[in-house]
Enzyme design. Structure first.
Site, PDB file in Angstrom:
ATOM      1  N   LYS A 210      21.391 -17.484  -0.016  1.00  0.00           N
ATOM      2  CA  LYS A 210      19.771 -17.268   0.246  1.00  0.00           C
ATOM      3  C   LYS A 210      18.862 -18.505  -0.251  1.00  0.00           C
ATOM      4  O   LYS A 210      19.218 -19.268  -1.134  1.00  0.00           O
ATOM      5  CB  LYS A 210      19.415 -15.738  -0.429  1.00  0.00           C
ATOM      6  CG  LYS A 210      19.968 -14.744   0.127  1.00  0.00           C
ATOM      7  CD  LYS A 210      19.142 -13.406  -0.148  1.00  0.00           C
ATOM      8  CE  LYS A 210      19.507 -12.458   0.442  1.00  0.00           C
ATOM      9  NZ  LYS A 210      19.039 -11.061  -0.042  1.00  0.00           N
ATOM     10  N   ARG A 243      27.477  -8.400  -1.984  1.00  0.00           N
ATOM     11  CA  ARG A 243      27.657  -8.439  -0.479  1.00  0.00           C
ATOM     12  C   ARG A 243      27.641 -10.002  -0.325  1.00  0.00           C
ATOM     13  O   ARG A 243      26.512 -10.850  -0.744  1.00  0.00           O
ATOM     14  CB  ARG A 243      26.422  -7.691  -0.055  1.00  0.00           C
ATOM     15  CG  ARG A 243      26.183  -7.720   1.543  1.00  0.00           C
ATOM     16  CD  ARG A 243      24.859  -7.136   1.812  1.00  0.00           C
ATOM     17  NE  ARG A 243      24.777  -7.132   3.295  1.00  0.00           N
ATOM     18  CZ  ARG A 243      24.155  -8.130   4.061  1.00  0.00           C
ATOM     19  NH1 ARG A 243      23.816  -9.011   3.477  1.00  0.00           N
ATOM     20  NH2 ARG A 243      24.101  -7.982   5.538  1.00  0.00           N
TER      21      ARG A 243
END
Length: 264
Positions: A210, A243
């Site tokens: 991210k 994840r």
């Protein structure tokens, strides 16, 4: 309980990290095979990008992207849990019919209809904190009490899910890294994940690649080292499911964490 590893399978042309206009069933199955061989416990299949400013797709388009892959995964690996990353009832319904075990709803607004659907199939649901939509979420980052507001939101969603008949152990929370949060807020969440453990359910953490993990001197491939480091911090602070895109490397992180814990 041993932390679980969820491999991200983006059946999309526009996901921020590995979306590919050339994604097809063969290439996606090859990725699933790499993940299974690399130690993934769960495959998380998604047909709509949720990156900031992503363009929404119709339910029919999303189904066309994910349902053939779900069917193929169920044939090839009948025992591995499959998660479907969707916010749409029609997509969730068809996925559950096809053998999906988990609905990963990143809308921030799962309602009675979604909870009841998940209950009817005795599946699990991930409820994630966010605000707005992928188009607007980064304009909604004002909090008077970041940790408290997110915890209150997740507690309400757990209660709603249970009131619709979902067993509490079938609810998984996600604090929503990168969704309606600034870089500083994401760091605060990562440092204080243990604050959410008394909600009494498993916690999924999605940090993989991210943008807020970017550093000034970024190497290639982008944000991989930062992701692995952040996932170790997440494990130390109570993450139950990671994840990720980098399954093999994260499996090594989990193995190291477990050895570290067992040495105490």
């Amino acid at each position: 309980m041993t932390p679980q590893l969820m491999g991200i399978v983006n059946a999309t042309p526009d996901s921020f990290y590995d979306g590919d206009p050339q994604n097809n069933l063969a290439s996606l199955l090859a990725k699933c095979n790499d993940y299974v061989q690399g130690g993934a416990d769960i495959l998380d299949i998604g047909g709509e990008s949720t990156r900031p400013s992503a363009t929404p797709v119709s339910a029919d388009e999303e189904k066309a992207r994910v349902l053939p892959l779900i069917a193929a995964v169920r044939r090839e690996w009948p025992k591995i849990p499959v998660s479907l990353d969707t916010v749409k009832i029609p997509v969730a319904l068809e996925g559950l019919k096809a053998g999906v075990n988990i609905i990963n709803d990143v809308s921030g607004t799962p309602d009675k209809e979604m909870f009841t659907l998940v209950k009817d199939f005795n599946a699990k649901i991930v409820v994630m904190h966010t605000r707005g939509t992928p188009q607007t979420m980064q304009t909604q980052t004002e909090y008077s009490d970041l940790l408290g507001e997110i915890k209150d939101f997740l507690a309400r969603k757990i209660d709603e899910a249970v009131s619709c008949g979902i067993a509490k152990q079938n609810v998984i929370i996600d604090v929503g890294f990168g969704f309606a949060k600034t870089r500083a807020q994401n760091y605060e969440l990562l440092k204080h994940l243990a604050f959410f453990k008394d909600l009494g359910v498993r916690m999924l953490v999605g940090l993989s690649r991210k943008t807020f993990l970017s550093q000034k001197c970024e190497g290639a491939p982008k944000r991989k080292a930062q992701t692995l480091a952040a996932n170790l911090v997440a494990l130390q602070n109570g993450a139950d499911i990671l994840r990720v895109h980098d399954v093999k490397e994260t499996r090594k992180i989990i193995n190291f964490y477990e050895e570290l814990e067992s040495s105490k």
